[in-house]
Design an enzyme around this catalytic site. Structure first.
Site, short mmCIF file in Angstrom:
data_model
loop_
_atom_site.label_atom_id
_atom_site.label_comp_id
_atom_site.label_asym_id
_atom_site.label_seq_id
_atom_site.Cartn_x
_atom_site.Cartn_y
_atom_site.Cartn_z
CD GLU A 1 8.95 -24.68 -47.84
OE1 GLU A 1 9.94 -25.01 -47.15
OE2 GLU A 1 8.21 -25.51 -48.41
NE ARG B 1 9.84 -26.12 -41.46
CZ ARG B 1 10.12 -27.31 -41.96
NH1 ARG B 1 10.81 -27.43 -43.05
NH2 ARG B 1 9.72 -28.39 -41.32
CE LYS C 1 6.76 -39.56 -55.13
NZ LYS C 1 7.17 -38.19 -54.84
#
Ligand SMILES: Cc1ncc(C[n+]2csc(CCOP(=O)(O)OP(=O)(O)O)c2C)c(N)n1
Length: 654
Positions: free
Chosen positions: A367, A395, A281
């Protein structure tokens, strides 16, 4: 624009570039991404990590026919650059410009508009099944990150993908990071895979070793059994294999020739498969690699030598105000716990971690689990506060319904980024939370208008014996309180509102942070001699019925308009709640104009631009008020002319 990239209008142009020039192309792409995000803000570190895989995929596959499905989609900038959007890339996330997420309205190379994690595998399975039934000869690829693959939906997709009887390739883009540290057992499992020598490497080495020994067929048979044995004992990726997906890797996700070779090997495999690639990343920029969390999605920045200076937001954000309130309240009440679903920094919940590490929980991108877990914690006597962006709270819909509301459990949901979010655009606006939470019995809905109000609402929420939501926007808190200090209470007549300003020509009832714009509009109108009252509703559920009775009675007597205002969809939001209440009480609903977000998706732009677009900035509100006042005056004049009383008669039911 740079030389190699400027010649690429579609993947067909990319395929003409010789292999040895591809590293130079990758470098150009990284520079363009870095410079563009530096001036516009956006997702940086994830995109620096996917440059090589996007080049390799667009060389090996033909995405004008083949299917490329993104999970979250925040890492698709390199794909955009290779599929005709490089020339326009400087407009990234600007009004009318290139979207920061995949967008089918922008390009046929983007199949779904996405920004929520966990969906890529399911949509890929759907396309694979669809194309098979429709006899379309396509290959299907999904790219999913290591933190997103643990999302419940992604796991459901994987489970079903294993039953496919055709080609489908899942690229597991593993950079060992979520926005911050990845969470949970699966993250540990992937970490284990990363450090394990790849099965391919082991197989190659063993074969090579055995080939050195000159004992003919006998050895060859032994070699076969040794290889099988190794495969079974080492078996990296056995979780995927057990689910019916062939597993390959992990391979270096920045080795272009290696990736192209591997994809060519796998592209026609007539079975669902996972290619596990290891990426970095922030690849290409040391400062981004060193701090991938800060550079996941930074504000604009400039690079000065090896130093990066990030644009400083001025003012104090609602997120920071929430984080401080959360820590202070947790100090007073040892039952309070904080839960985040992979957004510790974004929601500010991270501030709780050093103070009360045992009372801080990060569930990863889960979630619905976070909501259900919070419900479980309340049964043990704890007071969980779950901070989730409004858009991602969607969600958790079913767990808020079943595990929280149906049981009447006192979980507090803090919906950050509620309303328009600016340059992340339509995938991230939080415009539905009231719509789906209003219908849940027992749910208390609150929205503070300044920092003191946020503190008071959190105080109240954590003492209620029922579920609640507090919503606040992606913005700064007002620099000073908007009104007088008064307690947040819920009585028989509802959740107590407060009056911010009195006026005789119109009344604005504001829900949440838009009270500030309402006050600004009232000031503008005062300059034109129009006197506007502003009520800070505080509660959408239960509404303050005393306040509404008074506002409707006065408005009815004087023939003046009422405007509701909210940073939420006009459909089934705060204004709808007020109109429903008025209809129930037989008040005159014709007095009401509802201001809010129109029933359409709002594209990316800055938040002030979006507010202007939907007429929720001070100027827009004041012109709506002016129009409503003029209409009321015309109606009054018309009723006077025909000689009836100017007072609109109605029956008030209390
Ligand atoms: C349902 C949902 N919850 C939270 C987020 C916020 N979010 C965006 S990217 C991200 C991390 C994704 O990590 P990973 O999939 O590993 O991709 P990476 O950024 O590391 O490339 C999170 C939590 C989201 N997009 N969707």
């Amino acid at each position: 624009m740079s030389s190699l990239l400027s010649a690429i209008n579609s993947p067909a142009d990319l395929k003409k570039i010789p292999l040895e020039k591809l590293p130079a192309l990758a470098q150009e792409m990284r520079e363009l991404i870095m410079n563009t995000v530096g001036s516009n803000g956006g997702h940086l570190a994830p995109n620096l990590g996917t440059v090589e895989i996007c080049i390799a995929l667009n060389i090996v596959f033909n995405f004008s026919q083949d299917r490329m499905l993104w999970d979250v989609g925040h890492q698709c900038y390199p794909h955009k650059l290779l599929t005709g959007r490089a020339k326009n890339f400087s407009s990234l996330r600007k009004k009318g410009g290139v979207c920061g997420f995949p967008d089918p309205l922008e390009s046929p190379y983007d199949l779904f508009a996405v920004g929520h994690a966990g969906t890529g595998i399911s949509t890929a399975v759907g396309m694979a099944r669809g194309d098979l039934l429709q006899k379309r000869d396509t290959r299907v690829v999904a790219l999913v990150g290591d933190a997103s693959v643990v999302n419940g939906l992604a796991l459901e997709g994987l489970n079903n993908a294993g039953t496919l009887k055709r080609q489908m390739l899942i690229i597991l883009n593993d950079n060992s990071m979520s926005i911050s540290e990845p969470q949970g057992a699966f993250a540990n499992y992937l970490e284990h895979l990363r450090v394990t020598t790849t099965s391919d490497e082991v197989k190659k080495r063993v074969t090579h070793l055995l080939e050195q020994i000159p004992y003919g067929q006998q050895i060859s048979d032994i070699a076969y059994h040794v290889k099988q044995g190794l495969k079974n004992t080492i078996a990296p990726g056995h979780i995927f294999e057990d689910l019916g997906l062939k597993y390959f890797g992990p391979v270096d996700g920045h080795d272009l020739p290696g990736l192209i070779e591997k994809l060519n090997e796998l592209k026609d495999l007539q079975t669902p498969a996972v290619l596990h690639i290891k990426t970095v990343k922030g690849k290409g920029y040391e400062w981004a690699c060193d701090d991938p969390t800060t550079f996941h999605s930074p504000k604009p920045f400039r690079v000065e030598g090896c130093r990066v200076v990030l644009e400083k937001g001025s003012g104090r954000s609602w997120t920071t105000a929430f984080a401080d309130a959360m820590v202070n309240l947790s100090k007073k009440n040892e039952k309070i716990c904080g839960i985040t679903a992979a957004m510790p920094d974004g929601t500010g919940m991270i501030k709780l971690k050093p103070v009360f590490p045992d009372r801080y929980f990060d569930t990863g991108i889960c979630e619905s689990h976070a909501a259900a877990m919070a419900a479980g914690m309340t049964k043990s006597g704890l007071r969980p506060v779950v901070a989730i962006y409004s858009t991602f709270l969607q969600r958790a819909f079913d767990q808020i319904f079943q595990e929280v509301c149906l049981q009447g459990l006192p979980v507090v949901f803090c919906a950050d980024r509620a309303g328009l979010v600016g340059d992340d655009g339509s995938v991230h606006h939080g415009f539905c939370d009231l719509s789906f939470l209003r219908s849940m019995p027992g749910m208390v809905l609150m929205a503070p208008s300044d920092e003191q109000e946020l503190i008071r609402s959190l105080d109240l929420a954590t003492t209620l014996d029922q579920p609640s939501e507090i919503r606040y926007p992606r913005d700064n808190v007002p620099p000073a309180p908007l009104g007088e200090d008064s307690a947040w209470t819920i009585t028989k007549s509802g959740g107590k509102a407060r009056t911010l300003r009195t006026g005789t020509d119109a009344t604005i009832i504001a829900y949440g942070s838009v009270a500030w714009q309402a006050l600004e509009a009232a000031k503008l109108l005062a300059n034109d001699g129009i006197s506007v009252g502003v009520v800070d509703a505080r509660f959408c559920k239960p509404l303050d019925s005393e306040m509404l009775k008074q506002v409707f009675t006065t408005a009815n007597q004087n023939g003046t308009p009422i405007l509701t205002i909210e940073d939420h969809s006009i459909v089934n939001g705060f204004g709808t709640a007020v109109v429903e209440h008025a209809a129930e009480k037989r008040y005159d609903t014709r007095l009401v104009t509802r201001l809010g977000l129109p029933d359409r998706f709002i594209k990316h732009a800055s938040r002030p631009e979006q507010f202007k677009e939907v007429g929720l900035d001070a100027a827009g509100i004041s012109s709506s008020v002016r129009a409503a006042v003029e209409e009321s005056r015309r109606a009054m004049e018309a009723t006077s002319v025909i000689g009836t009383t100017p007072v609109r008669r109605q029956t008030l039911r209390t």
